[in-house]
Design a protein around this motif. Sequence first.
Motif, PDB file in Angstrom:
ATOM      1  N   ARG A  71       0.837  -1.212   0.000  1.00 55.08           N
ATOM      2  CA  ARG A  71       0.000   0.000   0.000  1.00 55.08           C
ATOM      3  C   ARG A  71       0.868   1.257   0.000  1.00 55.08           C
ATOM      4  O   ARG A  71       0.617   2.194  -0.746  1.00 55.08           O
ATOM      5  CB  ARG A  71      -0.922  -0.031   1.213  1.00 55.08           C
ATOM      6  CG  ARG A  71      -1.853   1.157   1.336  1.00 55.08           C
ATOM      7  CD  ARG A  71      -2.881   1.137   0.200  1.00 55.08           C
ATOM      8  NE  ARG A  71      -3.792   2.230   0.294  1.00 55.08           N
ATOM      9  CZ  ARG A  71      -5.016   2.142   0.807  1.00 55.08           C
ATOM     10  NH1 ARG A  71      -5.464   1.003   1.262  1.00 55.08           N
ATOM     11  NH2 ARG A  71      -5.797   3.192   0.849  1.00 55.08           N
ATOM     12  N   LEU A  72       1.895   1.275   0.855  1.00 47.71           N
ATOM     13  CA  LEU A  72       2.788   2.430   0.901  1.00 47.71           C
ATOM     14  C   LEU A  72       3.510   2.624  -0.424  1.00 47.71           C
ATOM     15  O   LEU A  72       3.677   3.760  -0.896  1.00 47.71           O
ATOM     16  CB  LEU A  72       3.798   2.274   2.041  1.00 47.71           C
ATOM     17  CG  LEU A  72       3.241   2.380   3.455  1.00 47.71           C
ATOM     18  CD1 LEU A  72       4.323   2.063   4.474  1.00 47.71           C
ATOM     19  CD2 LEU A  72       2.643   3.757   3.710  1.00 47.71           C
ATOM     20  N   GLU A  73       3.923   1.524  -1.055  1.00 52.02           N
ATOM     21  CA  GLU A  73       4.589   1.614  -2.347  1.00 52.02           C
ATOM     22  C   GLU A  73       3.637   2.143  -3.423  1.00 52.02           C
ATOM     23  O   GLU A  73       3.997   3.025  -4.204  1.00 52.02           O
ATOM     24  CB  GLU A  73       5.128   0.244  -2.745  1.00 52.02           C
ATOM     25  CG  GLU A  73       5.902   0.262  -4.055  1.00 52.02           C
ATOM     26  CD  GLU A  73       6.426  -1.104  -4.424  1.00 52.02           C
ATOM     27  OE1 GLU A  73       7.548  -1.148  -4.958  1.00 52.02           O
ATOM     28  OE2 GLU A  73       5.731  -2.117  -4.195  1.00 52.02           O
ATOM     29  N   GLU A  75       1.119   4.037  -3.094  1.00 54.54           N
ATOM     30  CA  GLU A  75       0.784   5.449  -2.864  1.00 54.54           C
ATOM     31  C   GLU A  75       2.002   6.358  -2.944  1.00 54.54           C
ATOM     32  O   GLU A  75       1.914   7.555  -2.675  1.00 54.54           O
ATOM     33  CB  GLU A  75       0.078   5.599  -1.520  1.00 54.54           C
ATOM     34  CG  GLU A  75      -1.282   4.926  -1.509  1.00 54.54           C
ATOM     35  CD  GLU A  75      -2.016   5.085  -0.188  1.00 54.54           C
ATOM     36  OE1 GLU A  75      -1.511   5.785   0.714  1.00 54.54           O
ATOM     37  OE2 GLU A  75      -3.107   4.504  -0.077  1.00 54.54           O
ATOM     38  N   GLY A  76       3.161   5.781  -3.296  1.00 56.84           N
ATOM     39  CA  GLY A  76       4.371   6.575  -3.435  1.00 56.84           C
ATOM     40  C   GLY A  76       4.967   7.036  -2.119  1.00 56.84           C
ATOM     41  O   GLY A  76       5.790   7.939  -2.078  1.00 56.84           O
ATOM     42  N   GLU A  77       4.568   6.390  -1.032  1.00 51.36           N
ATOM     43  CA  GLU A  77       5.070   6.767   0.294  1.00 51.36           C
ATOM     44  C   GLU A  77       6.397   6.107   0.626  1.00 51.36           C
ATOM     45  O   GLU A  77       7.094   6.532   1.543  1.00 51.36           O
ATOM     46  CB  GLU A  77       4.047   6.408   1.371  1.00 51.36           C
ATOM     47  CG  GLU A  77       2.729   7.148   1.245  1.00 51.36           C
ATOM     48  CD  GLU A  77       2.858   8.632   1.538  1.00 51.36           C
ATOM     49  OE1 GLU A  77       3.700   9.022   2.364  1.00 51.36           O
ATOM     50  OE2 GLU A  77       2.114   9.409   0.916  1.00 51.36           O
ATOM     51  N   ILE A  78       6.732   5.050  -0.099  1.00 48.38           N
ATOM     52  CA  ILE A  78       7.982   4.332   0.134  1.00 48.38           C
ATOM     53  C   ILE A  78       8.491   3.829  -1.205  1.00 48.38           C
ATOM     54  O   ILE A  78       7.699   3.520  -2.105  1.00 48.38           O
ATOM     55  CB  ILE A  78       7.783   3.160   1.123  1.00 48.38           C
ATOM     56  CG1 ILE A  78       9.114   2.595   1.570  1.00 48.38           C
ATOM     57  CG2 ILE A  78       6.878   2.100   0.544  1.00 48.38           C
ATOM     58  CD1 ILE A  78       9.005   1.599   2.705  1.00 48.38           C
ATOM     59  N   ASP A  82      14.522   3.272   0.540  1.00 43.27           N
ATOM     60  CA  ASP A  82      13.932   3.567   1.851  1.00 43.27           C
ATOM     61  C   ASP A  82      14.141   2.383   2.775  1.00 43.27           C
ATOM     62  O   ASP A  82      14.258   1.245   2.322  1.00 43.27           O
ATOM     63  CB  ASP A  82      12.439   3.864   1.729  1.00 43.27           C
ATOM     64  CG  ASP A  82      12.163   5.195   1.055  1.00 43.27           C
ATOM     65  OD1 ASP A  82      13.068   6.047   1.038  1.00 43.27           O
ATOM     66  OD2 ASP A  82      11.042   5.373   0.552  1.00 43.27           O
TER      67      ASP A  82
END
Length: 94
Positions: A71-73, A75-78, A82
């Motif tokens: 999910r983080l990937e 959404e570009g959050e990770i 990282d």
Amino acid sequence: MLKTGRIYVDNAGGSQIPQDVVNRIAETCLVQAIGVQEGKEAATKLLNATSLDGIVFEGSSTANMDVLMKRLEAEGEIGSGDEIIVMAGEHEGG
């Protein structure tokens, strides 16, 4: 205290079930629906979440991390490079 006087310790994927849990399951045929709802309500209070929608249960810690990271990937959050730091307590406890 357990009736046997022993404590059986398993990892997060273990199968030892306390008698209280067995009794609670026997009380209702809707254990999944009721148990998950009660669990989400308790977790919402414990974590001071703003809604039940912020609480998600998965089958295992590994599944939780997999879902979270995907999910983080997405959404570009990770991304590449990282790092996630996991302390021994979280690793062993979950």
